[in-house]
Design a protein around this motif. Structure first.
Motif, mmCIF file in Angstrom:
data_model
loop_
_atom_site.group_PDB
_atom_site.id
_atom_site.type_symbol
_atom_site.label_atom_id
_atom_site.label_comp_id
_atom_site.label_asym_id
_atom_site.label_seq_id
_atom_site.Cartn_x
_atom_site.Cartn_y
_atom_site.Cartn_z
ATOM 1 N N SER A 124 8.650 0.972 8.855
ATOM 2 C CA SER A 124 7.667 2.045 8.771
ATOM 3 C C SER A 124 6.247 1.502 8.848
ATOM 4 O O SER A 124 5.304 2.278 8.865
ATOM 5 N N ILE A 125 6.066 0.199 8.870
ATOM 6 C CA ILE A 125 4.732 -0.365 9.094
ATOM 7 C C ILE A 125 4.839 -1.358 10.245
ATOM 8 O O ILE A 125 5.888 -1.956 10.458
ATOM 9 N N LEU A 130 1.242 -6.466 6.654
ATOM 10 C CA LEU A 130 0.959 -6.951 5.301
ATOM 11 C C LEU A 130 0.099 -8.211 5.348
ATOM 12 O O LEU A 130 -0.855 -8.362 4.586
ATOM 13 N N PRO A 142 -3.768 -5.425 -2.253
ATOM 14 C CA PRO A 142 -2.700 -4.579 -1.716
ATOM 15 C C PRO A 142 -1.657 -4.183 -2.759
ATOM 16 O O PRO A 142 -1.053 -3.122 -2.649
ATOM 17 N N TYR A 151 1.505 4.753 -8.761
ATOM 18 C CA TYR A 151 2.479 4.426 -9.804
ATOM 19 C C TYR A 151 1.817 4.289 -11.164
ATOM 20 O O TYR A 151 2.316 3.559 -12.018
ATOM 21 N N SER B 48 9.628 -5.103 1.460
ATOM 22 C CA SER B 48 8.209 -4.761 1.452
ATOM 23 C C SER B 48 7.533 -5.229 2.732
ATOM 24 O O SER B 48 6.447 -4.762 3.064
ATOM 25 N N TYR B 51 8.583 -2.016 4.948
ATOM 26 C CA TYR B 51 8.366 -0.654 4.441
ATOM 27 C C TYR B 51 7.081 -0.505 3.655
ATOM 28 O O TYR B 51 6.870 0.522 3.030
ATOM 29 N N GLY B 52 6.222 -1.512 3.603
ATOM 30 C CA GLY B 52 4.987 -1.364 2.870
ATOM 31 C C GLY B 52 5.072 -2.010 1.503
ATOM 32 O O GLY B 52 6.143 -2.408 1.042
ATOM 33 N N VAL B 53 3.924 -2.048 0.832
ATOM 34 C CA VAL B 53 3.768 -2.916 -0.334
ATOM 35 C C VAL B 53 4.406 -2.331 -1.593
ATOM 36 O O VAL B 53 4.444 -2.983 -2.629
ATOM 37 N N ALA B 54 4.937 -1.110 -1.529
ATOM 38 C CA ALA B 54 5.520 -0.483 -2.723
ATOM 39 C C ALA B 54 6.635 -1.343 -3.311
ATOM 40 O O ALA B 54 6.822 -1.367 -4.528
#
Lengths: 186, 97
Positions: A124-125, A130, A142, A151, B48, B51-54
């Motif tokens: 999805s990225i 990153l 980040p 959160y 991560s 799918y991103g940093v979550a």
């Protein structure tokens, strides 16, 4: 994922992964609790290296500080406190039946998880996103952004969890006083 | 490196499960649980990347829960040792009836 990774990166990735697995195998097969704890620390260090190689530098540092540092020191402290340092011959490993059951469950779980990892992953990225983000904003921003925005509630609940854990540990770990014993006897 | 990281994670998790099932020393069983948590953390960090940093934030929470669990669990082990003078799980089976 980056289209072309340097060979050096790939080689080191495999080295740390294999070190982690070998140390984990040695960890579950050692008799002495202290030796087992030391091998677990080795596994955690190798995992920290893997985290750093996967653009999670902050998590890698926390892994070394909190896991390999704090949590394992608490484990070693309890081993020392209970004087369990000697390899005990008191039938530590379970019998043949248990081992067969454990091996069967292990193979089944490994097959299941391995099948899951073969599933098609739709990123999805964009690849290398990153790493670029870390290049622009630094290592911590980040992680800190989502932690204190999306959160935030979970972060606050965590503090309650830690308070409950501290209170629980103190209550469980303290000695009963003579007054309490007398009250129970009555 | 996603597939490789997930493979390492699966192997480590399975080693943890086998350790929990085959050992009788309560402290080593407890350390096997920590190994399983670490394996899951490796998966989170690997995902991560795509799918991103979550995922890294989740690792953060898992570590907090692991620290709390270690504190309470080791206190329980100390309390058990005080009562029974052993941490061998074979001798601690009162709940089994």
């Amino acid at each position: 994922m980056q289209p072309t990774l340097p060979l050096f990166y790939t080689f080191n990735f495999y080295v740390f992964g294999i070190v982690a697995i070998i140390a984990a195998v040695l960890f579950v097969t050692r008799r002495s609790p202290v030796a087992a704890a030391m091998w677990l620390v080795t596994t955690m260090f190798a995992l920290a290296a893997l985290y750093i190689m996967m653009d999670a530098q902050f998590i890698g540092a926390i892994q070394v500080l909190v896991y390999a540092g704090a949590i394992m020191v608490v484990f070693l402290f309890v081993i020392m406190l209970l004087n369990l340092g000697q390899p005990s011959d008191v039938a530590d490993a379970r019998g043949r039946g248990w081992k067969l059951v454990a091996a069967a469950i292990g193979v089944a779980m490994l097959a299941q998880i391995f099948a899951l990892t073969r599933a098609h992953v739709q990123p999805s990225i964009p690849p290398g996103y990153l790493a670029r983000q870390i290049e622009y904003t630094g290592v911590i921003a980040p992680v800190a952004g989502p932690l204190f925005n999306e959160y935030l509630l979970a972060f606050e609940v965590t503090s309650v969890l830690l308070l409950a854990a501290v209170v629980g540990a103190v209550v469980l770990g303290r000695r009963r006083t003579a007054v309490e014993d007398a009250a129970d006897a009555r | 490196m996603l597939a490789e990281a997930l493979f390492f994670s699966a192997v480590l998790f399975t080693i943890g499960v086998v350790g929990v099932l085959t050992r009788r020393n309560a402290i080593i069983v407890f350390m096997c649980v920590e190994l399983m948590l670490n394996a899951v953390n490796l998966s989170f960090v690997a995902f991560s990347q795509v799918y991103g940093v979550a995922g890294q934030v989740f690792v953060f929470f898992v570590m907090t829960v692991a620290a709390a669990e270690a504190a309470v669990g080791l206190a329980i082990i100390i309390a058990l040792f005080r009562h029974r003078q052993t941490v061998n799980l074979q001798n601690i089976n009162l709940l089994k009836g």
